[in-house]
Design a protein around this motif. Structure first.
Motif: not given
Length: 698
Positions: A320, A322-323
């Motif tokens: 993940q 982008s997180s």
């Protein structure tokens, strides 16, 4: 190739629904199209229906079920922080015949239902039954045989998938008339006989390597040979030991012969492992036509043939980013995947490789992302600097014992014990030109991780929320041809190739205790996997390079693409004592099954394999991982060999507490199907009869 992709997929959409609806239980035989089934009793209609069979296999890769029933709950992958199909990995009480919904504890409405595969496979089988029953109406013998070869192949393949997942199933081999609700469940032995019979028929009917509907994507005699060998091997394997003793020797011999045909007809292997997956440059690129590929689900850029789901596999293997990156690495079409963090590699999936000498590891795992957004000017990071760095070191590496790793925006995340910035390359990264160096010392990397510190596997401790979403994903589905962030992928999905064929034949030889022959086949695979002389070991690429030819590649999009794709990996960071080299490596075995590589000996010790055969089988299972990681078949392989429970308990921490012997080797029969059954007199099944239909433990 374009012919079958466009015509075949289009005909499935237009015509296939007149057999049965893919959105309903296969018991429902009502007509759902303006087309009459009378059309499929003509030569023209039967040929059209034959072409449409290629569309049935695309279903496997259109949604969350692509990984749920093939990769989850095994030694290779576990779930990350996304819990869409968590129950398929953890085998908890939400995993059962009725499926899980948000109302019954699923994280969302996308959880895979056990009925999904069941219904879709019978949908394809219904089309095959129509072709087989009416083939005599095709006057041209060559065309008739071609249609029959395809119908027998897909019916055999679909029953293979059903039997591999559920055990004994319903054998419906003639077209159904009206609504049929009284069925008999065949035994697993009867089902494998049907699978093998269909695939033998297909093998005998195909006219060699004739690419009838376009090179590469078309099923041929070698395709049938490959799956015939898989079916024979499955019948001879441990899951069927209660009844298969009379078949084993003959099945293994026939499987070897079938593999030998495919290898001789379509060999040799593609020279560079990257050409199979990483060097994908765009829709219908030459690498989709490699002779090693025996079967693929075809996709293209024609919006009219996307169907209900399209190709969604690009979403499932990335962390993940982008997180946890704090915004330094944002999503976009220039990044080949979506960061849905479904499939997180286990410790085993990293440790099974020789980190120094096996090029497959570094041509598969993505370990570096460039920053494509400036979050804060004070951090000293600019577009194009490394934004995420994942170091895949080994358990015996002590280089990073005192270093600090993690994910942060405002402070350096990779520091030494005194808080100083550490150098991210150790001065040894090669550029794209082999043999040259590009030292970047003291570089601040906002996000960084390592596998081991002080001999402990610490990778899962990064970004727990509550489960790790920070890991090295695999690149076999990356696709930079999408026209939107969540757009459809357009690349084909490989379903069978000669790399697996060699390993199937090696396993057959090992089961016959012909270990020398097995080693010879294994070494063909490992010779391709080793570094070639002159290769740049720190170079990385994947299918996101297709964005270079994407119409969106202008202005900011082009800049962000260049920023995110640094064409490099962490090979030298992960092997910090190794000097820069472009020499060839050697992975070939010199003995088998004794004196195996250290990484294999460690795994074999953990699963308690003692005899020569047990050692050989577990080594081959390891080699399946190294060669086929993420290629949609691991659960079936482990279930077949009787190793699912043992290896899941040993290597999958999330699966280990719940996975149960004599239950989870099979999937639950869908309750929706059982509840729809009637007795011959039209009465409903009793609770006791329903229980007899269900697999043990559910």
């Amino acid at each position: 190739m374009n012919t079958i992709k466009n015509i075949g997929i289009g005909l499935l959409i237009m015509l296939g629904l007149s057999i049965s609806s893919c959105s309903k239980d296969f018991l429902d035989e009502e007509q759902n199209s303006q087309y009459s089934t009378d059309y499929f009793e003509t030569s023209e209609g039967l040929q059209a229906l034959t072409v449409s069979l290629y569309g049935n296999i695309r279903w496997h890769f259109g949604f969350e079920w692509s990984y749920a029933n093939t990769l989850y709950g095994t030694d290779e992958f576990t779930n990350a922080n996304d819990l869409t199909n968590e129950m398929w990995n953890t085998y908890d009480n939400r995993f059962g015949p009725i499926g899980a919904t948000a109302a019954t504890g699923a994280a969302n409405g996308n959880a895979t239902n056990p009925a999904a595969l069941w219904d879709e496979m019978y949908y394809g089988i219904a089309s095959c039954n129509t072709i087989i029953a009416n083939a005599a109406k095709i006057d041209d013998i060559a065309i008739r045989n071609r249609c029959l070869a395809h119908a027998y192949f897909l019916r055999g393949y679909n029953y293979y998938r059903l039997t591999a997942q559920y055990g004994g199933v319903v054998l419906q081999t003639v077209p159904a008339t009206g609504v049929v609700r009284n069925f008999t469940r065949a035994t697993e032995e009867q089902c494998w006989e049907q699978v093998i019979s269909d695939l033998r028929n297909s093998y005998n009917l195909f006219a060699g390597e004739v690419f009838t509907y376009g090179k590469g994507i078309t099923w041929t005699k070698a395709t049938a040979a490959h799956f015939l060998a898989k079916a024979l091997l499955f019948r001879a394997s441990e899951r069927n030991d209660k009844w298969n003793s009379a078949y084993k020797a003959k099945d293994l011999d026939e499987a070897i012969q079938a593999c030998s045909y495919a290898i001789s007809a379509r060999g040799p292997l593609t020279n560079n492992y990257s050409d199979l997956y990483a060097n994908w440059t765009g829709i219908d690129c030459p690498n989709e036509q490699l002779s090693e590929i025996l079967m693929a689900a075809g996709h293209n850029g024609d919006a009219a043939t996307v169907g209900r789901f399209g190709n969604r596999t690009y979403s499932y293997f990335a962390p993940q980013f982008s997180s946890f990156s704090g915004g330094w690495v944002k999503r976009g079409v220039w990044i080949g995947s979506m960061d849905f963090q479904r499939c997180r590699p286990t410790e085993y999936a990293y440790a099974v490789y020789d980190h120094v000498n096996d090029a497959r590891m570094w041509k598969t795992f993505r370990t570096v992302y460039g920053a494509n957004t400036v979050v804060t000017a004070n951090a000293g990071v600019k577009i194009g600097d490394p934004g995420i760095v994942m170091i895949l070191n080994t358990k015996d590496d002590n280089t990073y014992n005192s270093a600090k790793f993690g994910a942060s925006v405002q402070a350096p995340t990779w520091t030494d014990a005194n808080g100083r910035l550490a150098e991210w390359t150790t001065g040894k990264r090669q550029t794209a030109t082999a043999g040259t160096l590009a030292a970047v010392k003291g570089q601040y990397v906002p996000n960084s991780s390592v596998l081991y510190q002080n001999g402990t596997y610490v990778a899962p401790t990064f970004k727990n929320q509550p489960i790790c979403n920070f890991f090295a994903g695999i690149n076999k589905t990356e696709d930079g041809s999408r026209n939107a962030e969540r757009g459809d992928a357009h690349r084909d999905v490989i379903m069978a190739r000669l790399g697996e064929t060699y390993l199937i034949r090696a396993e057959c030889y090992a089961r016959l205790q012909q270990y020398g022959n097995a080693m010879q086949d294994i070494n063909v695979i490992r010779a391709r996997a080793q570094w070639k002389s002159g290769e740049n070991r720190s170079y990385y690429n994947d299918g996101s390079q297709a964005f270079k030819a994407n119409a969106l590649n202008t202005g900011t999009a082009a800049t962000n693409f260049a920023a995110s794709n640094l064409d490099m990996n962490t090979y030298y960071l992960s092997n910090p004592t190794l000097a820069v080299t472009t020499a060839a490596s050697d992975l070939r075995l010199t003995s088998f099954p004794a004196n195996l590589p250290a990484e294999d000996e460690a795994i074999i010790a953990k699963v308690g394999a003692g005899s020569d055969y047990e050692r050989a089988l577990n080594f081959i299972l390891n080699e399946y991982t190294r060669e086929l990681l993420g290629e949609w078949q691991r659960w079936e392989t482990l279930s077949r060999t009787g190793m699912l429970i043992k290896r899941a308990k040993a290597f999958n921490a999330e699966a280990a507490p719940n996975i149960t012997v004599n239950k989870h080797e099979l999937r639950p029969i869908p309750q929706s199907f059982i509840d729809g059954l009637l007795n011959d007199d039209g009465s409903n099944l009793s609770d006791a009869q329903k229980k007899e239909w269900q697999n043990p433990g559910y």
